[in-house]
Design a protein around this motif. Structure first.
Motif, PDB file in Angstrom:
ATOM      1  N   UNK A 182     -26.788  44.619  54.313  1.00 49.81           N
ATOM      2  CA  UNK A 182     -27.734  43.635  54.836  1.00 49.81           C
ATOM      3  C   UNK A 182     -27.232  42.209  54.659  1.00 49.81           C
ATOM      4  N   UNK A 183     -26.496  41.958  53.624  1.00 50.92           N
ATOM      5  CA  UNK A 183     -25.976  40.614  53.406  1.00 50.92           C
ATOM      6  C   UNK A 183     -24.936  40.256  54.461  1.00 50.92           C
ATOM      7  N   UNK A 184     -24.067  41.191  54.758  1.00 52.99           N
ATOM      8  CA  UNK A 184     -23.019  40.940  55.756  1.00 52.99           C
ATOM      9  C   UNK A 184     -23.514  41.128  57.182  1.00 52.99           C
ATOM     10  N   UNK A 185     -24.672  41.775  57.352  1.00 51.90           N
ATOM     11  CA  UNK A 185     -25.204  42.030  58.692  1.00 51.90           C
ATOM     12  C   UNK A 185     -24.428  43.104  59.430  1.00 51.90           C
ATOM     13  N   UNK A 186     -23.999  44.150  58.715  1.00 48.60           N
ATOM     14  CA  UNK A 186     -23.238  45.235  59.335  1.00 48.60           C
ATOM     15  C   UNK A 186     -23.890  46.576  59.028  1.00 48.60           C
ATOM     16  N   UNK A 187     -23.541  47.556  59.832  1.00 51.50           N
ATOM     17  CA  UNK A 187     -23.925  48.944  59.545  1.00 51.50           C
ATOM     18  C   UNK A 187     -22.798  49.852  59.999  1.00 51.50           C
ATOM     19  N   UNK A 188     -22.641  50.986  59.352  1.00 54.21           N
ATOM     20  CA  UNK A 188     -21.622  51.971  59.717  1.00 54.21           C
ATOM     21  C   UNK A 188     -22.247  53.010  60.636  1.00 54.21           C
ATOM     22  N   UNK A 189     -21.645  53.161  61.789  1.00 54.93           N
ATOM     23  CA  UNK A 189     -22.161  54.016  62.864  1.00 54.93           C
ATOM     24  C   UNK A 189     -21.204  55.183  63.057  1.00 54.93           C
ATOM     25  N   UNK A 190     -21.670  56.400  62.755  1.00 50.82           N
ATOM     26  CA  UNK A 190     -20.871  57.602  62.980  1.00 50.82           C
ATOM     27  C   UNK A 190     -21.271  58.217  64.317  1.00 50.82           C
ATOM     28  N   UNK A 244     -13.634  52.585  60.758  1.00 51.63           N
ATOM     29  CA  UNK A 244     -13.478  52.786  59.311  1.00 51.63           C
ATOM     30  C   UNK A 244     -13.398  54.262  58.952  1.00 51.63           C
ATOM     31  N   UNK A 245     -13.460  55.140  59.947  1.00 54.56           N
ATOM     32  CA  UNK A 245     -13.356  56.573  59.735  1.00 54.56           C
ATOM     33  C   UNK A 245     -12.982  57.241  61.038  1.00 54.56           C
ATOM     34  N   UNK A 246     -12.836  58.553  61.014  1.00 52.03           N
ATOM     35  CA  UNK A 246     -12.413  59.265  62.223  1.00 52.03           C
ATOM     36  C   UNK A 246     -13.318  58.972  63.401  1.00 52.03           C
ATOM     37  N   UNK A 247     -14.627  59.012  63.190  1.00 54.46           N
ATOM     38  CA  UNK A 247     -15.576  58.694  64.253  1.00 54.46           C
ATOM     39  C   UNK A 247     -16.618  57.686  63.766  1.00 54.46           C
ATOM     40  N   UNK A 248     -16.266  56.901  62.745  1.00 63.07           N
ATOM     41  CA  UNK A 248     -17.202  55.951  62.156  1.00 63.07           C
ATOM     42  C   UNK A 248     -16.717  54.521  62.381  1.00 63.07           C
ATOM     43  N   UNK A 249     -17.665  53.646  62.754  1.00 62.18           N
ATOM     44  CA  UNK A 249     -17.334  52.270  63.111  1.00 62.18           C
ATOM     45  C   UNK A 249     -18.297  51.319  62.398  1.00 62.18           C
ATOM     46  N   UNK A 250     -17.732  50.252  61.839  1.00 59.21           N
ATOM     47  CA  UNK A 250     -18.557  49.231  61.178  1.00 59.21           C
ATOM     48  C   UNK A 250     -18.950  48.206  62.229  1.00 59.21           C
ATOM     49  N   UNK A 251     -20.234  48.188  62.547  1.00 55.47           N
ATOM     50  CA  UNK A 251     -20.773  47.364  63.616  1.00 55.47           C
ATOM     51  C   UNK A 251     -21.301  46.049  63.035  1.00 55.47           C
ATOM     52  N   UNK A 252     -20.884  44.928  63.624  1.00 57.26           N
ATOM     53  CA  UNK A 252     -21.320  43.610  63.188  1.00 57.26           C
ATOM     54  C   UNK A 252     -22.453  43.130  64.085  1.00 57.26           C
ATOM     55  N   UNK A 253     -23.622  42.974  63.512  1.00 54.91           N
ATOM     56  CA  UNK A 253     -24.793  42.544  64.274  1.00 54.91           C
ATOM     57  C   UNK A 253     -24.708  41.056  64.593  1.00 54.91           C
ATOM     58  N   UNK A 254     -25.015  40.705  65.840  1.00 51.72           N
ATOM     59  CA  UNK A 254     -25.040  39.296  66.221  1.00 51.72           C
ATOM     60  C   UNK A 254     -26.090  38.539  65.410  1.00 51.72           C
ATOM     61  N   UNK A 255     -27.237  39.137  65.240  1.00 51.09           N
ATOM     62  CA  UNK A 255     -28.310  38.584  64.405  1.00 51.09           C
ATOM     63  C   UNK A 255     -28.283  39.335  63.077  1.00 51.09           C
ATOM     64  N   UNK A 256     -27.758  38.709  62.030  1.00 47.76           N
ATOM     65  CA  UNK A 256     -27.578  39.422  60.761  1.00 47.76           C
ATOM     66  C   UNK A 256     -28.897  39.872  60.160  1.00 47.76           C
ATOM     67  N   UNK A 257     -29.989  39.169  60.463  1.00 47.70           N
ATOM     68  CA  UNK A 257     -31.295  39.583  59.919  1.00 47.70           C
ATOM     69  C   UNK A 257     -31.664  40.986  60.379  1.00 47.70           C
ATOM     70  N   UNK A 258     -31.186  41.386  61.554  1.00 49.71           N
ATOM     71  CA  UNK A 258     -31.530  42.699  62.094  1.00 49.71           C
ATOM     72  C   UNK A 258     -31.050  43.842  61.201  1.00 49.71           C
ATOM     73  N   UNK A 259     -30.132  43.566  60.301  1.00 52.74           N
ATOM     74  CA  UNK A 259     -29.692  44.617  59.386  1.00 52.74           C
ATOM     75  C   UNK A 259     -30.849  45.141  58.542  1.00 52.74           C
TER      76      UNK A 259
END
Length: 320
Positions: A182-190, A244-259
Motif C-alpha cells: 500500500x505504501x508503494x501503490x503496487x500489487x502482485x498480479x498472478x 516478478x514470477x513465471x506468470x506474476x507481475x508487479x502492477x504500479x497503480x497510477x493512483x497509489x491510494x487505490x492500493x
C-alpha cells in the motif's frame, strides 16, 4: 450504445428546451428570478417504435464453404468468409450468407491485417442492404485479440443470427492478487493459465483510439462470478509493471491510494480496449441481432451510434 443481451424498446424522444428564467438584479443584496411571459415548453413526445426486423425472403444463398471457408479444420477461415460477405454486400437481390454448422476460426491481427486494421474487427459490411448472415448455430473463434467480430457501417435491413462467438485466448488478462504494497501503490498480479500474460506484446502496442486510457483493470467479487467487487472503485489504471514470477507481475497503480482497495486473494481482470468489439453497427437502419451468444469481447457487445431501429433479440452474454 447497447451493452445488454436483451431487446431494448428504444423510443425517440423529441423535446425543446427553452430559456426558463432571466436573471434580474433588483437590489444590491437581492436577486430574484422571473420567467418571461412568452416561454413555451413542449412536453416530451413519444412515438411508437415499429416491430423489429425478424426475417425476409431471400433470392440467393451464398454458402461460405463455396468461398474457401472450411469448418472444424483448425485453419484460418477469414478470407473465405470475407469473400462471401463481400459478394452479398454487392448483390442487387436479397441474399443470405449461410454457414454450415461447425467451428470457424478468424485470424486477423489489427497490426498486420489491413482489413482488420481499418475496422478493428475481423469481418465488415459497408452499405449492405437486405442481407442475412445465418450462422446456423456455428461457433466463431477469434484467435487474434483484441480484434473484434463484425463491423456493419451504413447498412439497412440486415439480420445477423445464430452464432456463438468466443476468443481464444480471451482478450484480457485474468487472475488473482498475490501481494499488496500500500505504501508503494503496487500489487502482485498472478495471471491464470489460458489468459493473456502481461508480457504479451498486446499491452505495448500504440494507442489507436485517441483517448488517454485504453487499458485498465477491475476487481471482481470473490464469490459471485462476473460481479464487480463491492464498495471500491470500478476501474484501476496501471501504466507500469514488471515481471516478478513465471506468470506474476508487479502492477504500479497510477493512483497509489487505490492500493487500499486491494486484498490478497482478490480476483483481478486487466483489459485492453485498443481493438474492436463483438458487433459495431454505426449509422445503420433496421438491423437485428438474433440468438447470438458470446463469452467474451474486447470491447462493446453491441454498439450502434447513429443507428435507427436496432434490435437485439434472444442474445446472451455468458460466463464460461
Amino acid at each position: 450504445m447497447i451493452d445488454s443481451p436483451s431487446f431494448v424498446e428504444n423510443r425517440r424522444v423529441a423535446f425543446v428546451v427553452a430559456a426558463l428564467a432571466v436573471l434580474l438584479p433588483v437590489a444590491e443584496a437581492e436577486t430574484v428570478y422571473e420567467a418571461p411571459m412568452d416561454v413555451r415548453v413542449t412536453e416530451p413526445a413519444l412515438t411508437p417504435r415499429p416491430e423489429p426486423l425478424r426475417d425476409f425472403p431471400v433470392e440467393q444463398v451464398l454458402d461460405v464453404t463455396d468461398f474457401g471457408a472450411v469448418p472444424d479444420d483448425n485453419e484460418n477461415d477469414v478470407a473465405g468468409i470475407r469473400a462471401a460477405v463481400k459478394q452479398a454486400t454487392e448483390a442487387t437481390v436479397p441474399t443470405e450468407v449461410r454457414f454450415p454448422k461447425g467451428r470457424y476460426y478468424l485470424d486477423a491481427d489489427i497490426e498486420t491485417d489491413e482489413y482488420a486494421k481499418f475496422t478493428s474487427n475481423a469481418l465488415a459490411m459497408l452499405k449492405a442492404e437486405q442481407v442475412i448472415l445465418n450462422g446456423n448455430g456455428s461457433e466463431i473463434i477469434i484467435r487474434t485479440p483484441p480484434t473484434g467480430f463484425l463491423t456493419m457501417a451504413a447498412c439497412k435491413d440486415v439480420i445477423v443470427r445464430d452464432f456463438v462467438v468466443d476468443w481464444d485466448p480471451p482478450p484480457f488478462a485474468q487472475g488473482f492478487v498475490r501481494a499488496v504494497d500500500r505504501k508503494a501503490g503496487t500489487f502482485d498480479f498472478e495471471v491464470e493459465p489460458g489468459f493473456i500474460s502481461m508480457a504479451h506484446p498486446l499491452w505495448q502496442r500504440e494507442n489507436r483510439k485517441g483517448y488517454d486510457s485504453i487499458r485498465w483493470g477491475m476487481l471482481k467479487d470473490p464469490n459471485i462470478p462476473g460481479r464487480m467487487k463491492a464498495d471500491v472503485p470500478n476501474v484501476y489504471f496501471c501504466d507500469e509493471w514488471e515481471q516478478v514470477g513465471e506468470r506474476t507481475f508487479r502492477m504500479k497503480l497510477r493512483n497509489t491510494w487505490h492500493a487500499n482497495c486491494f486484498e490478497v486473494g482478490d480476483r483481478y481482470v486487466h483489459v485492453d480496449r485498443n481493438g474492436g468489439g463483438l458487433i459495431l453497427c454505426p449509422n445503420c437502419e433496421r438491423v437485428t441481432f438474433q440468438r447470438i451468444t458470446n463469452y467474451a469481447s474486447p470491447g462493446l457487445d453491441y454498439g450502434g451510434g447513429g443507428t435507427k431501429e436496432l434490435a437485439v433479440l434472444d442474445c446472451q452474454v455468458l460466463i464460461k
